[in-house]
Write a protein that holds these residues in place. Structure first.
Motif, PDB file in Angstrom:
ATOM      1  N   ASP A 149       0.843  -1.190   0.000  1.00 30.29           N
ATOM      2  CA  ASP A 149       0.000   0.000   0.000  1.00 30.29           C
ATOM      3  C   ASP A 149       0.880   1.242   0.000  1.00 30.29           C
ATOM      4  N   ARG A 150       2.015   1.115   0.677  1.00 30.76           N
ATOM      5  CA  ARG A 150       2.918   2.245   0.855  1.00 30.76           C
ATOM      6  C   ARG A 150       4.347   1.736   0.728  1.00 30.76           C
ATOM      7  N   MET A 151       5.189   2.562   0.144  1.00 32.98           N
ATOM      8  CA  MET A 151       6.552   2.140  -0.151  1.00 32.98           C
ATOM      9  C   MET A 151       7.539   3.147   0.410  1.00 32.98           C
ATOM     10  N   CYS A 152       8.616   2.656   1.000  1.00 33.27           N
ATOM     11  CA  CYS A 152       9.683   3.511   1.544  1.00 33.27           C
ATOM     12  C   CYS A 152      10.982   3.116   0.859  1.00 33.27           C
ATOM     13  N   LEU A 153      11.579   4.052   0.149  1.00 35.46           N
ATOM     14  CA  LEU A 153      12.815   3.798  -0.580  1.00 35.46           C
ATOM     15  C   LEU A 153      14.000   4.175   0.309  1.00 35.46           C
ATOM     16  N   LEU A 154      14.845   3.189   0.624  1.00 36.58           N
ATOM     17  CA  LEU A 154      15.998   3.399   1.495  1.00 36.58           C
ATOM     18  C   LEU A 154      17.292   3.293   0.700  1.00 36.58           C
ATOM     19  N   HIS A 155      18.255   4.154   1.032  1.00 34.00           N
ATOM     20  CA  HIS A 155      19.566   4.100   0.390  1.00 34.00           C
ATOM     21  C   HIS A 155      20.625   4.503   1.399  1.00 34.00           C
ATOM     22  N   ARG A 156      21.533   3.569   1.682  1.00 38.60           N
ATOM     23  CA  ARG A 156      22.619   3.815   2.634  1.00 38.60           C
ATOM     24  C   ARG A 156      22.096   4.319   3.978  1.00 38.60           C
ATOM     25  N   VAL A 160      14.914   7.948   1.263  1.00 39.05           N
ATOM     26  CA  VAL A 160      14.990   8.807   0.085  1.00 39.05           C
ATOM     27  C   VAL A 160      13.606   9.328  -0.291  1.00 39.05           C
ATOM     28  N   GLN A 161      12.594   8.454  -0.203  1.00 35.57           N
ATOM     29  CA  GLN A 161      11.234   8.855  -0.569  1.00 35.57           C
ATOM     30  C   GLN A 161      10.238   7.848  -0.015  1.00 35.57           C
ATOM     31  N   THR A 162       9.069   8.329   0.380  1.00 32.44           N
ATOM     32  CA  THR A 162       7.970   7.457   0.766  1.00 32.44           C
ATOM     33  C   THR A 162       6.723   7.870  -0.015  1.00 32.44           C
ATOM     34  N   GLY A 163       5.831   6.929  -0.187  1.00 35.11           N
ATOM     35  CA  GLY A 163       4.591   7.216  -0.910  1.00 35.11           C
ATOM     36  C   GLY A 163       3.984   5.931  -1.426  1.00 35.11           C
ATOM     37  N   THR A 164       2.976   6.045  -2.259  1.00 31.17           N
ATOM     38  CA  THR A 164       2.420   4.858  -2.883  1.00 31.17           C
ATOM     39  C   THR A 164       3.451   4.299  -3.857  1.00 31.17           C
ATOM     40  N   PRO A 165       3.415   2.992  -4.136  1.00 27.20           N
ATOM     41  CA  PRO A 165       4.366   2.447  -5.119  1.00 27.20           C
ATOM     42  C   PRO A 165       4.306   3.174  -6.448  1.00 27.20           C
ATOM     43  N   GLN A 166       3.109   3.567  -6.883  1.00 28.26           N
ATOM     44  CA  GLN A 166       2.977   4.275  -8.152  1.00 28.26           C
ATOM     45  C   GLN A 166       3.720   5.602  -8.121  1.00 28.26           C
ATOM     46  N   ASP A 167       3.614   6.337  -7.012  1.00 27.46           N
ATOM     47  CA  ASP A 167       4.293   7.628  -6.901  1.00 27.46           C
ATOM     48  C   ASP A 167       5.808   7.451  -6.871  1.00 27.46           C
ATOM     49  N   VAL A 168       6.275   6.500  -6.071  1.00 30.54           N
ATOM     50  CA  VAL A 168       7.723   6.317  -5.913  1.00 30.54           C
ATOM     51  C   VAL A 168       8.359   5.810  -7.200  1.00 30.54           C
ATOM     52  N   LEU A 169       7.696   4.891  -7.882  1.00 37.36           N
ATOM     53  CA  LEU A 169       8.283   4.276  -9.065  1.00 37.36           C
ATOM     54  C   LEU A 169       8.134   5.133 -10.321  1.00 37.36           C
ATOM     55  N   ALA A 170       7.007   5.843 -10.449  1.00 37.02           N
ATOM     56  CA  ALA A 170       6.768   6.631 -11.670  1.00 37.02           C
ATOM     57  C   ALA A 170       7.043   8.112 -11.490  1.00 37.02           C
ATOM     58  N   ARG A 171       7.013   8.597 -10.234  1.00 38.37           N
ATOM     59  CA  ARG A 171       7.220  10.023  -9.992  1.00 38.37           C
ATOM     60  C   ARG A 171       8.225  10.209  -8.849  1.00 38.37           C
ATOM     61  N   PRO A 172       9.474   9.788  -9.059  1.00 35.18           N
ATOM     62  CA  PRO A 172      10.487   9.912  -8.010  1.00 35.18           C
ATOM     63  C   PRO A 172      10.722  11.370  -7.622  1.00 35.18           C
ATOM     64  N   ALA A 173      11.021  11.601  -6.341  1.00 31.48           N
ATOM     65  CA  ALA A 173      11.169  12.961  -5.831  1.00 31.48           C
ATOM     66  C   ALA A 173      12.465  13.613  -6.292  1.00 31.48           C
ATOM     67  N   THR A 174      13.503  12.815  -6.510  1.00 28.60           N
ATOM     68  CA  THR A 174      14.816  13.350  -6.880  1.00 28.60           C
ATOM     69  C   THR A 174      15.439  12.476  -7.970  1.00 28.60           C
ATOM     70  N   VAL A 175      16.513  12.987  -8.555  1.00 24.35           N
ATOM     71  CA  VAL A 175      17.269  12.211  -9.539  1.00 24.35           C
ATOM     72  C   VAL A 175      17.828  10.952  -8.892  1.00 24.35           C
ATOM     73  N   GLU A 176      18.299  11.091  -7.641  1.00 25.96           N
ATOM     74  CA  GLU A 176      18.820   9.935  -6.916  1.00 25.96           C
ATOM     75  C   GLU A 176      17.756   8.845  -6.799  1.00 25.96           C
ATOM     76  N   ALA A 177      16.536   9.246  -6.441  1.00 21.31           N
ATOM     77  CA  ALA A 177      15.448   8.280  -6.322  1.00 21.31           C
ATOM     78  C   ALA A 177      15.136   7.645  -7.667  1.00 21.31           C
ATOM     79  N   ALA A 178      15.163   8.435  -8.729  1.00 23.51           N
ATOM     80  CA  ALA A 178      14.888   7.920 -10.072  1.00 23.51           C
ATOM     81  C   ALA A 178      15.909   6.855 -10.461  1.00 23.51           C
ATOM     82  N   ARG A 179      17.159   7.080 -10.110  1.00 25.38           N
ATOM     83  CA  ARG A 179      18.199   6.095 -10.426  1.00 25.38           C
ATOM     84  C   ARG A 179      18.038   4.836  -9.571  1.00 25.38           C
ATOM     85  N   LEU A 180      17.663   5.025  -8.316  1.00 23.34           N
ATOM     86  CA  LEU A 180      17.508   3.867  -7.423  1.00 23.34           C
ATOM     87  C   LEU A 180      16.383   2.946  -7.876  1.00 23.34           C
ATOM     88  N   VAL A 181      15.320   3.508  -8.422  1.00 15.73           N
ATOM     89  CA  VAL A 181      14.209   2.673  -8.888  1.00 15.73           C
ATOM     90  C   VAL A 181      14.419   2.233 -10.337  1.00 15.73           C
TER      91      VAL A 181
END
Length: 312
Positions: A149-156, A160-181
């Motif tokens: 239902d909700r996704m939390c992207l962790l790096h080191r 990095v970003q939290t939100g629905t999977p659709q938001d995190v995967l298709a609308r990353p908050a930063t370039v770093e998040a976009a590269r991580l997904v």
């Protein structure tokens, strides 16, 4: 930090509070399942029932085995069970503790693709029947999108970003998040104009429209933009019918068949490559092959902008 669940605080580093793990109402499914090899499946589950009277344990085991679709296998040892069955025993053992939260550490990594699909459906059904939160750790973004239902992207160690999977995967908050997904269609551009309807970018000489407009981005500033493969329309003949879309001509560089889908890499000029996935049937029908000339339409509503100072 603080770890709390259901009104109970288990860890508070500032006050020095630390409830030992065995006293926390947590159900844990390990990546390797960590079943006791010398015990039967039911014995493994009963090992987590110290809070229940002995007379009540056997009936509870049968309830849990029915819940995880293992009825009739209570007497088998782990070595006599498949990977998927071992995982179900591990889930039953975690639930036997009557947890307030269920933690799953990459629980599907040790099983084959077919079994994994079955376990996805079972976990989705199980989640609907449990009135507790479930935390799933995974490196598989498709898995997260399917189950969470909700996704939390962790790096080191950072969120990095939290939100629905659709938001995190298709609308990353930063370039770093976009590269991580692993968002493959990630590019740099410059903001050239705004209107009530859209923002216009200069992408190496091509004009790219983005909707809705991003009026917070100053004219002339550098941005990163991304477009998911689902927002790229590929037509081998003519894309003019795609009204309002960003139209580009290109040539196919690579075609890779992936059972029901086909991954295609195209060159839109100046070394710019776009990756996309189309249904396998479409790729066969249009005889998609390297060197083929194609027209591409990028939906303005599907383009995501990120402010950035770095080169993408």
């Amino acid at each position: 930090g603080v770890v709390a669940c259901g009104g109970e605080t288990w860890v508070d580093t500032q006050s020095g509070l630390f409830v030992p793990p065995h006293r926390r109402a947590i159900g844990m499914v390990f990546q390797s399942y960590a079943l006791f090899p010398h015990m039967t499946a039911s014995g493994n589950v009963m090992a987590a029932m110290g809070h229940l009277a002995r007379a009540d344990r056997e009936s509870r085991v049968h309830e849990l085995f029915s819940l995880v679709n293992l009825s009739g296998l209570e007497g088998r040892r782990p070595a006599e069970l498949s990977g998927g069955q071992q995982q179900r025993v591990a889930v039953a053992r975690a639930l036997a503790r009557e947890p307030k939260v269920l933690l799953l550490d990459e629980p599907f990594s040790a099983v084959d693709k077919v079994t994994r699909g079955k376990l996805y459906r079972e976990l989705a059904d199980l989640r609907r029947s449990l009135a507790i939160p479930i935390v799933l750790v995974t490196h598989d973004f498709d898995e997260a999108a399917r189950l969470a239902d909700r996704m939390c992207l962790l790096h080191r160690g950072r969120v990095v970003q939290t939100g629905t999977p659709q938001d995190v995967l298709a609308r990353p908050a930063t370039v770093e998040a976009a590269r991580l997904v692993d968002l493959k269609n990630l590019f740099a551009a410059v903001v050239r104009g705004h209107s009530e309807k859209e923002t216009t970018l200069d992408w190496s000489g091509d004009s790219i429209a983005v909707r809705p407009p991003r009026l917070d981005l100053a004219l002339g500033c550098k941005v990163a933009w991304a477009v998911p493969s689902t927002q790229v329309i590929l037509d081998r003949w003519d894309a003019r019918e795609r009204e309002g879309a960003n139209l580009l001509t290109a040539s196919v560089v690579e075609v890779v068949s992936l059972s029901e889908a086909t991954s295609i890499l195209i060159d839109v000029g100046n070394g710019r490559l776009l990756a996309m996935t189309v249904p396998a049937q479409f790729a066969r029908r249009t005889h998609m092959a390297p060197g083929a000339a194609v027209a591409v339409a990028l939906r303005p509503e599907g383009i995501h902008l990120m402010a950035t100072e770095e080169d993408v």
